[in-house]
Design an enzyme around this catalytic site. Sequence first.
Site, PDB file in Angstrom:
ATOM      1  N   HIS A   1      14.789  77.639 -36.206  1.00 48.43           N
ATOM      2  CA  HIS A   1      14.210  77.274 -34.960  1.00 48.43           C
ATOM      3  C   HIS A   1      14.037  75.570 -35.065  1.00 48.43           C
ATOM      4  O   HIS A   1      13.676  74.790 -35.607  1.00 48.43           O
ATOM      5  CB  HIS A   1      12.718  77.721 -34.645  1.00 48.43           C
TER       6      HIS A   1
ATOM      7  N   ARG B   1      18.376  86.271 -28.594  1.00 50.24           N
ATOM      8  CA  ARG B   1      17.894  87.498 -28.090  1.00 50.24           C
ATOM      9  C   ARG B   1      16.449  87.648 -28.890  1.00 50.24           C
ATOM     10  O   ARG B   1      16.742  87.498 -30.258  1.00 50.24           O
ATOM     11  CB  ARG B   1      18.612  88.545 -27.869  1.00 50.24           C
TER      12      ARG B   1
ATOM     13  N   GLU C   1      18.403  71.036 -39.865  1.00 49.74           N
ATOM     14  CA  GLU C   1      18.847  72.452 -40.148  1.00 49.74           C
ATOM     15  C   GLU C   1      19.418  72.873 -41.240  1.00 49.74           C
ATOM     16  O   GLU C   1      19.322  73.778 -41.814  1.00 49.74           O
ATOM     17  CB  GLU C   1      19.162  73.097 -38.731  1.00 49.74           C
TER      18      GLU C   1
ATOM     19  N   GLU D   1       7.291  90.428 -34.147  1.00 45.39           N
ATOM     20  CA  GLU D   1       7.383  90.943 -32.990  1.00 45.39           C
ATOM     21  C   GLU D   1       7.338  89.753 -31.964  1.00 45.39           C
ATOM     22  O   GLU D   1       7.704  90.274 -30.662  1.00 45.39           O
ATOM     23  CB  GLU D   1       6.573  92.070 -32.607  1.00 45.39           C
TER      24      GLU D   1
ATOM     25  N   GLY E   1      27.517  78.753 -34.611  1.00 47.43           N
ATOM     26  CA  GLY E   1      27.745  78.971 -35.991  1.00 47.43           C
ATOM     27  C   GLY E   1      27.635  77.742 -36.936  1.00 47.43           C
ATOM     28  O   GLY E   1      27.852  78.039 -38.225  1.00 47.43           O
TER      29      GLY E   1
ATOM     30  N   ASP F   1       9.143  83.526 -31.623  1.00 42.68           N
ATOM     31  CA  ASP F   1       8.909  82.201 -32.712  1.00 42.68           C
ATOM     32  C   ASP F   1       7.711  82.257 -33.371  1.00 42.68           C
ATOM     33  O   ASP F   1       7.142  80.950 -33.463  1.00 42.68           O
ATOM     34  CB  ASP F   1       9.627  80.940 -31.868  1.00 42.68           C
TER      35      ASP F   1
ATOM     36  N   ASN G   1      25.017  76.619 -38.406  1.00 40.11           N
ATOM     37  CA  ASN G   1      23.936  76.787 -39.441  1.00 40.11           C
ATOM     38  C   ASN G   1      24.607  77.867 -40.368  1.00 40.11           C
ATOM     39  O   ASN G   1      24.451  77.810 -41.478  1.00 40.11           O
ATOM     40  CB  ASN G   1      22.627  77.431 -39.080  1.00 40.11           C
TER      41      ASN G   1
HETATM   42  C1  GAR Z   1      20.261  75.780 -33.571  1.00 37.28           C
HETATM   43  O1  GAR Z   1      19.857  74.479 -33.146  1.00 37.28           O
HETATM   44  C2  GAR Z   1      19.174  76.751 -33.668  1.00 37.28           C
HETATM   45  O2  GAR Z   1      17.934  75.924 -33.959  1.00 37.28           O
HETATM   46  C3  GAR Z   1      19.100  77.206 -32.247  1.00 37.28           C
HETATM   47  O3  GAR Z   1      20.325  77.247 -31.677  1.00 37.28           O
HETATM   48  C4  GAR Z   1      21.157  76.250 -32.370  1.00 37.28           C
HETATM   49  C5  GAR Z   1      22.243  76.993 -32.825  1.00 37.28           C
HETATM   50  O4  GAR Z   1      23.341  76.158 -33.572  1.00 37.28           O
HETATM   51  N1  GAR Z   1      18.144  78.146 -32.013  1.00 37.28           N
HETATM   52  C6  GAR Z   1      17.435  78.220 -31.106  1.00 37.28           C
HETATM   53  O5  GAR Z   1      17.118  77.317 -30.311  1.00 37.28           O
HETATM   54  C7  GAR Z   1      16.327  79.777 -31.279  1.00 37.28           C
HETATM   55  N2  GAR Z   1      15.481  79.784 -30.442  1.00 37.28           N
HETATM   56  P1  GAR Z   1      24.648  76.787 -34.402  1.00 37.28           P
HETATM   57  O6  GAR Z   1      25.114  78.042 -33.656  1.00 37.28           O
HETATM   58  O7  GAR Z   1      25.398  75.757 -34.546  1.00 37.28           O
HETATM   59  O8  GAR Z   1      24.000  77.418 -35.665  1.00 37.28           O
END
Ligand code: GAR
Length: 189
Positions: A110, A92, A175, A143, A11, A146, A13
Amino acid sequence: MVLGVLGSGSGSNMQAILDAIDAGALDARIAIALSDNPDAFILERARKRGIETGIIDCRGFRTKFPEEAQQETAARLLAAGVEMVCLAGFLRLVKRPLLDAFPSRILNIHPALLPAFPGLESWKQALDAGVSETGATVHLVDEGMDTGPVILQERVPVLPGDTAESLHARIQVAEHRLYPAAIQKLAAT
Ligand code: GAR
């Protein structure tokens, strides 16, 4: 803008979104955080902030997001007054009916410069491909996996000696800048 966050992991982000709100850089409020993983740290972060939390019951499926669970998630988000949904490390694939409940209002972050390296562990994919540059993308969810329209992207260099961990950490710094800015941009359209 009332946000709902879906995450499966740490979490960080969501934390960056909260920090941007606190700093006055993002005019929004997180109403609810939902996770398919009861042990995910994202739920702990939300509880600490007094944000409503909930578990998405995926009926024992390891990777699938069953239709009933998507219906329940949409209902829960709508009941919390959510206007925009932020996928933040949610692993998911979102499909109907959740997409239909928030048309053009579901965002995903992403860890690559889409359309390069869709799917999981994109930082490892970038290292294996030997590219000198990767990045982060915030896009609208459709749908596909990515594939939705890009809202914002930031480039991140791959440095000599990078490991999967060091590269992912550098991408995450990007990010954390990108996600609040992309929410603000979409909210203004
Ligand atoms: C992030 O780096 C996000 O870009 C990635 O998971 C991580 C979650 O970090 N998402 C993917 O790879 C989706 N395909 P967080 O839980 O610390 O935000």
